[in-house]
Design a protein around this motif. Structure first.
Motif, PDB file in Angstrom:
ATOM      1  N   SER A 258      65.568  73.699  54.093  1.00  0.00           N
ATOM      2  CA  SER A 258      64.564  73.360  53.082  1.00  0.00           C
ATOM      3  C   SER A 258      65.229  73.454  51.722  1.00  0.00           C
ATOM      4  O   SER A 258      66.087  74.317  51.489  1.00  0.00           O
ATOM      5  CB  SER A 258      63.363  74.305  53.152  1.00  0.00           C
ATOM      6  OG  SER A 258      63.743  75.640  52.871  1.00  0.00           O
ATOM      7  N   ILE A 259      64.876  72.526  50.825  1.00  0.00           N
ATOM      8  CA  ILE A 259      65.454  72.519  49.486  1.00  0.00           C
ATOM      9  C   ILE A 259      64.329  72.568  48.455  1.00  0.00           C
ATOM     10  O   ILE A 259      63.277  71.966  48.644  1.00  0.00           O
ATOM     11  CB  ILE A 259      66.348  71.279  49.258  1.00  0.00           C
ATOM     12  CG1 ILE A 259      65.583  69.986  49.518  1.00  0.00           C
ATOM     13  CG2 ILE A 259      67.588  71.346  50.142  1.00  0.00           C
ATOM     14  CD1 ILE A 259      66.393  68.731  49.250  1.00  0.00           C
ATOM     15  N   PRO A 260      64.539  73.291  47.358  1.00  0.00           N
ATOM     16  CA  PRO A 260      63.485  73.436  46.350  1.00  0.00           C
ATOM     17  C   PRO A 260      63.423  72.242  45.413  1.00  0.00           C
ATOM     18  O   PRO A 260      64.380  71.468  45.290  1.00  0.00           O
ATOM     19  CB  PRO A 260      63.911  74.692  45.594  1.00  0.00           C
ATOM     20  CG  PRO A 260      65.411  74.652  45.659  1.00  0.00           C
ATOM     21  CD  PRO A 260      65.736  74.079  47.020  1.00  0.00           C
ATOM     22  N   THR A 261      62.293  72.085  44.735  1.00  0.00           N
ATOM     23  CA  THR A 261      62.153  71.121  43.645  1.00  0.00           C
ATOM     24  C   THR A 261      62.216  71.896  42.336  1.00  0.00           C
ATOM     25  O   THR A 261      61.350  72.752  42.074  1.00  0.00           O
ATOM     26  CB  THR A 261      60.817  70.365  43.749  1.00  0.00           C
ATOM     27  OG1 THR A 261      60.772  69.664  45.002  1.00  0.00           O
ATOM     28  CG2 THR A 261      60.675  69.369  42.609  1.00  0.00           C
ATOM     29  N   LEU A 262      63.221  71.609  41.530  1.00  0.00           N
ATOM     30  CA  LEU A 262      63.469  72.370  40.311  1.00  0.00           C
ATOM     31  C   LEU A 262      63.701  71.418  39.145  1.00  0.00           C
ATOM     32  O   LEU A 262      64.210  70.310  39.340  1.00  0.00           O
ATOM     33  CB  LEU A 262      64.702  73.270  40.490  1.00  0.00           C
ATOM     34  CG  LEU A 262      64.617  74.317  41.605  1.00  0.00           C
ATOM     35  CD1 LEU A 262      65.990  74.910  41.875  1.00  0.00           C
ATOM     36  CD2 LEU A 262      63.635  75.420  41.223  1.00  0.00           C
ATOM     37  N   PRO A 263      63.344  71.817  37.915  1.00  0.00           N
ATOM     38  CA  PRO A 263      63.553  70.939  36.755  1.00  0.00           C
ATOM     39  C   PRO A 263      65.033  70.707  36.464  1.00  0.00           C
ATOM     40  O   PRO A 263      65.855  71.613  36.618  1.00  0.00           O
ATOM     41  CB  PRO A 263      62.870  71.699  35.606  1.00  0.00           C
ATOM     42  CG  PRO A 263      62.815  73.123  36.059  1.00  0.00           C
ATOM     43  CD  PRO A 263      62.676  73.082  37.540  1.00  0.00           C
ATOM     44  N   ASP A 264      65.361  69.467  36.053  1.00  0.00           N
ATOM     45  CA  ASP A 264      66.732  69.092  35.667  1.00  0.00           C
ATOM     46  C   ASP A 264      67.738  69.358  36.790  1.00  0.00           C
ATOM     47  O   ASP A 264      68.909  69.613  36.525  1.00  0.00           O
ATOM     48  CB  ASP A 264      67.176  69.829  34.402  1.00  0.00           C
ATOM     49  CG  ASP A 264      66.274  69.562  33.215  1.00  0.00           C
ATOM     50  OD1 ASP A 264      65.873  68.395  33.043  1.00  0.00           O
ATOM     51  OD2 ASP A 264      65.967  70.505  32.469  1.00  0.00           O
ATOM     52  N   THR A 265      67.263  69.297  38.025  1.00  0.00           N
ATOM     53  CA  THR A 265      68.108  69.631  39.174  1.00  0.00           C
ATOM     54  C   THR A 265      67.919  68.594  40.267  1.00  0.00           C
ATOM     55  O   THR A 265      66.793  68.267  40.631  1.00  0.00           O
ATOM     56  CB  THR A 265      67.760  71.023  39.730  1.00  0.00           C
ATOM     57  OG1 THR A 265      67.890  72.001  38.692  1.00  0.00           O
ATOM     58  CG2 THR A 265      68.668  71.390  40.890  1.00  0.00           C
TER      59      THR A 265
ATOM     60  N   LEU B   3      76.689  74.782  29.162  1.00  0.00           N
ATOM     61  CA  LEU B   3      77.182  75.072  30.503  1.00  0.00           C
ATOM     62  C   LEU B   3      76.558  76.354  31.052  1.00  0.00           C
ATOM     63  O   LEU B   3      76.313  76.460  32.259  1.00  0.00           O
ATOM     64  CB  LEU B   3      78.704  75.189  30.488  1.00  0.00           C
ATOM     65  CG  LEU B   3      79.475  73.878  30.403  1.00  0.00           C
ATOM     66  CD1 LEU B   3      80.974  74.145  30.268  1.00  0.00           C
ATOM     67  CD2 LEU B   3      79.206  73.001  31.619  1.00  0.00           C
ATOM     68  N   ALA B   4      76.305  77.323  30.176  1.00  0.00           N
ATOM     69  CA  ALA B   4      75.675  78.563  30.633  1.00  0.00           C
ATOM     70  C   ALA B   4      74.282  78.281  31.204  1.00  0.00           C
ATOM     71  O   ALA B   4      73.895  78.836  32.245  1.00  0.00           O
ATOM     72  CB  ALA B   4      75.585  79.554  29.478  1.00  0.00           C
ATOM     73  N   GLU B   5      73.539  77.401  30.536  1.00  0.00           N
ATOM     74  CA  GLU B   5      72.223  77.017  31.043  1.00  0.00           C
ATOM     75  C   GLU B   5      72.353  76.310  32.383  1.00  0.00           C
ATOM     76  O   GLU B   5      71.576  76.552  33.314  1.00  0.00           O
ATOM     77  CB  GLU B   5      71.525  76.119  30.027  1.00  0.00           C
ATOM     78  CG  GLU B   5      70.136  75.672  30.446  1.00  0.00           C
ATOM     79  CD  GLU B   5      69.526  74.684  29.462  1.00  0.00           C
ATOM     80  OE1 GLU B   5      68.734  73.818  29.913  1.00  0.00           O
ATOM     81  OE2 GLU B   5      69.849  74.765  28.266  1.00  0.00           O
ATOM     82  N   CYS B   6      73.331  75.431  32.503  1.00  0.00           N
ATOM     83  CA  CYS B   6      73.558  74.714  33.768  1.00  0.00           C
ATOM     84  C   CYS B   6      73.929  75.685  34.888  1.00  0.00           C
ATOM     85  O   CYS B   6      73.461  75.545  36.022  1.00  0.00           O
ATOM     86  CB  CYS B   6      74.650  73.674  33.593  1.00  0.00           C
ATOM     87  SG  CYS B   6      74.199  72.262  32.573  1.00  0.00           S
ATOM     88  N   GLU B   7      74.774  76.658  34.578  1.00  0.00           N
ATOM     89  CA  GLU B   7      75.202  77.620  35.586  1.00  0.00           C
ATOM     90  C   GLU B   7      74.011  78.430  36.095  1.00  0.00           C
ATOM     91  O   GLU B   7      73.907  78.711  37.299  1.00  0.00           O
ATOM     92  CB  GLU B   7      76.261  78.556  35.006  1.00  0.00           C
ATOM     93  CG  GLU B   7      76.930  79.461  36.024  1.00  0.00           C
ATOM     94  CD  GLU B   7      77.650  78.705  37.127  1.00  0.00           C
ATOM     95  OE1 GLU B   7      77.396  79.015  38.318  1.00  0.00           O
ATOM     96  OE2 GLU B   7      78.443  77.800  36.813  1.00  0.00           O
TER      97      GLU B   7
END
Length: 398
Positions: A340-347, A379-383
């Motif tokens: 199962s995979i989640p639905t996440l913003p900007d992802t 990049l910190a936000e992306c990580e």
């Protein structure tokens, strides 16, 4: 959007694997007729193709026959060197826009590539051709450890072994020679430094951009990429040196009207070219370039190979965004029972396998089971977003 004049053009796509999936989707969205070559199997591009021609993409004459029969307007492959030669053949013989046969051969054959780079003053590691173990021992004495043994006709991390001492040298050599289709391999000095990569695009002999990116790797028999990210912070001096070496390498290989994928390493503040090839990089790099620039990078590729102009698309790019991609891998082999995979913003999360498929312990890029792509302001936000995604992916492997 793609040039409306390209609607109805006939595009030969070399290979039906996941590396071409983003390309064929973009082509279909814009009314391009797709003719896909490849072998029979459960490949993701096959259901999307307007026409399927079952031919080995390494069979250059077989692919060319398909191109002529289907009156194609362009030929392309993404993320793989295997079908490049046939693309170059089609372009040269039919007068199409894109990678030439000569450049395709130099992109795939690591021996010819290294020879050409060195002759043209491109900074790269010294190397030798080796046919047998006695030659190998002589070369080791010349280069000194560590060394890297490479098959010249494989891609990704296949047929590559790093050796640090005499113990294991014979085994590493034998393994490479078992994998290659040639009767020799190359051995080069293994440069110890920071590996990174770059994407570039060349149109009408003009380099539109050189975009360095960070590479996340794990050590198997060699370093294997499991992710990439933009931007990569380089000093002004290192960026300029990187750009110079890449432009020299592009010119040396005669690359034109194509995206370019480059592997590099920094040693003592200098950029060394590991290798480069006349196609877009794999493992989400087409998507990352697009998200970084705020464009559809596949549009640029399609416009170029179908005789259009990619420059207006590139010039429409926005202020760059930070972006990271990471591959989903398994630490054990087995059967993927469910996930199962989640639905996440900007992802964006994509699974390559389905329930019931075989999963292998990760050793090379062929073992990945999915991918995660995130976008953010830093990049910190992306990580942080990647970490949340990884924590919420549920895999059951038995």
């Amino acid at each position: 959007m793609i040039n409306s004049n390209l609607k109805g053009k006939r595009l030969l796509i070399q290979g039906a694997g996941r590396g071409n999936l983003g390309l064929i989707k973009t082509a279909k969205e814009n009314g391009i007729i797709t003719i896909v070559t490849g072998l029979k199997g459960d490949y993701p591009c096959l259901p999307l193709a307007d026409k399927i021609c079952y031919v080995d993409i390494k069979d250059v004459e077989g692919v060319f026959k398909v191109a002529v029969t289907n009156n194609i307007d362009g030929a392309v492959i993404c993320c793989s060197d295997t079908g490049l030669h046939a693309v170059g053949i089609c372009n040269d013989r039919l007068g199409l826009c894109g990678l030439s046969e000569k450049s395709a051969i130099l992109s795939f054959n690591k021996d010819k590539m290294k020879e050409t780079l060195i002759k043209n003053g491109v900074r790269t590691a010294p190397y030798y051709k080796v046919e047998d173990y006695e030659q190998l021992k002589t070369v080791v004495n010349l280069l000194k450890y560590p060394i890297i043994i490479k098959a010249i006709d494989l891609q990704g991390s296949r047929g590559i072994n790093i050796v640090y001492e005499n113990k294991g040298l014979l085994e590493a050599f034998q393994q490479v020679m078992e994998q290659t289709n040639e009767n020799f391999c190359i051995v080069e000095k293994f440069l110890e430094g920071k590996e990174y990569g770059a994407q570039a695009f060349i149109y009408n002999n003009e380099v539109l951009f050189v975009l360095p990116h960070g590479d996340e790797t794990v050590m198997c028999r060699t370093l294997v990429p499991i992710g990439h990210y933009f931007p990569l912070e380089l000093s002004t001096e290192l960026y300029e040196d990187t750009k110079i070496q890449i432009e020299r390498a592009i010119k040396a290989l005669g690359l034109n009207n194509c995206p370019v994928n480059i592997d590099l390493i920094e040693v003592d503040g200098k950029a060394y070219i590991i290798e480069l090839t006349g196609r877009v990089g794999a493992n989400c790099l087409p998507e990352l370039v697009g998200k970084y620039f705020g464009i559809n990078y596949y549009d640029m590729i399609l416009n170029t190979v179908l005789g259009g102009n990619p420059i207006p698309i590139f010039n429409s790019h926005k202020k760059p965004s930070a972006t990271i991609a990471r591959m989903i891998k398994s630490i054990k082999s087995g059967t993927l029972l469910q996930f199962s995979i989640p639905t996440l913003p900007d992802t964006e999360i994509q699974m390559f396998l389905k329930s019931g498929d075989r999963v292998n312990t990760f050793t090379n890029c062929n073992d990945v089971i999915g991918q995660i792509i995130v976008v953010g302001s830093t990049l910190a936000e992306c990580e942080a977003k990647i970490k949340i995604a990884e924590e919420n992916i549920d895999l059951v492997i038995i």
